[in-house]
Enzyme design. Sequence first.
Site, mmCIF file in Angstrom:
data_model
loop_
_atom_site.group_PDB
_atom_site.id
_atom_site.type_symbol
_atom_site.label_atom_id
_atom_site.label_comp_id
_atom_site.label_asym_id
_atom_site.label_seq_id
_atom_site.Cartn_x
_atom_site.Cartn_y
_atom_site.Cartn_z
ATOM 1 N N PRO A 2 0.822 -1.194 0.000
ATOM 2 C CA PRO A 2 0.000 0.000 0.000
ATOM 3 C C PRO A 2 0.857 1.245 0.000
ATOM 4 O O PRO A 2 1.881 1.304 0.675
ATOM 5 C CB PRO A 2 -0.785 -0.099 1.302
ATOM 6 C CG PRO A 2 -0.125 -1.149 2.100
ATOM 7 C CD PRO A 2 0.995 -1.717 1.334
ATOM 8 N N GLU A 3 0.383 2.209 -0.727
ATOM 9 C CA GLU A 3 0.980 3.537 -0.694
ATOM 10 C C GLU A 3 0.045 4.406 0.140
ATOM 11 O O GLU A 3 -0.858 3.888 0.800
ATOM 12 C CB GLU A 3 1.159 4.046 -2.132
ATOM 13 C CG GLU A 3 1.954 3.051 -2.982
ATOM 14 C CD GLU A 3 2.198 3.490 -4.407
ATOM 15 O OE1 GLU A 3 2.205 4.705 -4.679
ATOM 16 O OE2 GLU A 3 2.372 2.617 -5.263
#
Length: 272
Positions: A2-3
């Site tokens: 995830p960013e």
Amino acid sequence: MPELPEVEVIARGLNATLPGRTVVSVDHVDLTRLSEPAETLLPKVTGRKIRRVYRRAKVLLVEMNDDLTLVFHLKMTGRVVHGPRREPEKHDRIFLRLDDDSLLSFADVRKFGFVKGMTADELKAWSFLAKCGPEPLETSPEVLADRLRRRKSAVKGVLLNQSVVVGVGNIYADESLFRAGIHPETRADMVSQKRAVFLFSELQAVLKQAIAENGSSIRDYVNADGDAGAFQNNFNVYGKVNEQCAQCQTTLKSVKVSGRTSTFCPKCQTKR
DNA sequence: CCAAGCACCTGACGGC
DNA sequence: TGCCGTCAGGTGCTTG
């Protein structure tokens, strides 16, 4: 995995259901390489009440009473999900059982992620966060452009550098460079101030849109409810090498920049 | 100080 | 079918 948008979506989801819940017990499912030792983590967490859940950079923070914050980093394949009680599955790492019989679980296929319990002082002294740059959604594009333009390496690598700006990973770096029309190998200090400001305003737009669409799910990402995101349907370049540019029909190319695959449109994205 | 390259780990996919 | 190489959303460490 995830960013910024994905961690933000998870944090908002958890913050909607977890505050007020108390951890009844902690099942040490598999802490191999994942955490501080179970014998120190488990007693710290058991019996604590959750106050709020928030995000800083790509880190998920669960603040509890009695000066304890649970710190999660999901790295590439981590998942934190709040749902009904269930049996452990292959990649589950740790189960927090809550006082309403629900379950907060942390799973991680590649075992790069971690969870630790920290006091406020430990959190403040944590070198990872101390080295982090500003939040891209809480900082003006002008300030971010100034920071970027002090670097001499490729703009793509600078966007990924968490000490310049946090939260940007391979997806949103490629997508914002496309929207700004900047070639990923352009030297950061050769991007004009005007174009750099535009780059960060496009980055802000793409991050906000991704949050609104529940994040991007390529393989592993799910939100706090275990549901996939939808922003991957809006990608212009990420993962689309050899496909046609949606704007000009040119075949998208990819190059390695700073060790990461970077997909771009050779016609729409220029070095000046 | 900066940048590049490899390391950490598992799984999915493509080629033979 | 299976073996092998390559690749994957991130970051840390070592090296130059």
